[in-house]
Design a protein around this motif. Structure first.
Motif: not given
Length: 121
Positions: A84-85, A92-94
């Motif tokens: 979602i983010l 840097h959500m990976e």
């Protein structure tokens, strides 16, 4: 564990359906991957594993079943929040998505080991 998995699967079903309604009402279809993963990995997969654990108590009443339950139900929310983010372009959500995905994958591998060891006639 079978009953617990069926119950948590029903929670994921409601979340997935509400997410779909949100997308429909807001026309924000960029969340389709979140919606699909919640329904597939949350509702469908956990309901099926719950039914298997219920039908085969040797598989549902051991440590492997508990490990599967917790890995899957910690990993999936982490992965979905990260996704979602990510869709909202938060940087840097990976690694968050990957961490959740690895936990879910380990949970599913634990399920497979449990089935191979404990699902018998």
């Amino acid at each position: 564990m079978g009953i617990k998995l069926i119950k948590i699967a029903s929670v994921y079903l409601v979340i997935g359906i509400l997410f779909g309604m949100f997308m429909s009402m807001t026309h924000k279809f960029g969340y389709a991957s979140v919606h699909a993963h919640i329904n597939l990995l949350g509702w469908a997969s956990l309901a099926l594993t719950g039914i298997i654990y219920y039908l085969f108590p040797n598989a549902g009443e051991n440590t492997l079943a508990k490990v599967h339950f917790w890995l899957h139900n910690i990993g999936l929310p982490v992965m979905m929040i990260g996704l979602i983010l990510y869709v909202n372009e938060v940087a840097h959500m990976e690694p968050v998505i990957a961490t959740g995905g690895v936990l879910v994958t380990l949970g599913i591998i634990t399920f497979m080991i449990n089935v191979l060891k404990n699902v018998t006639r």
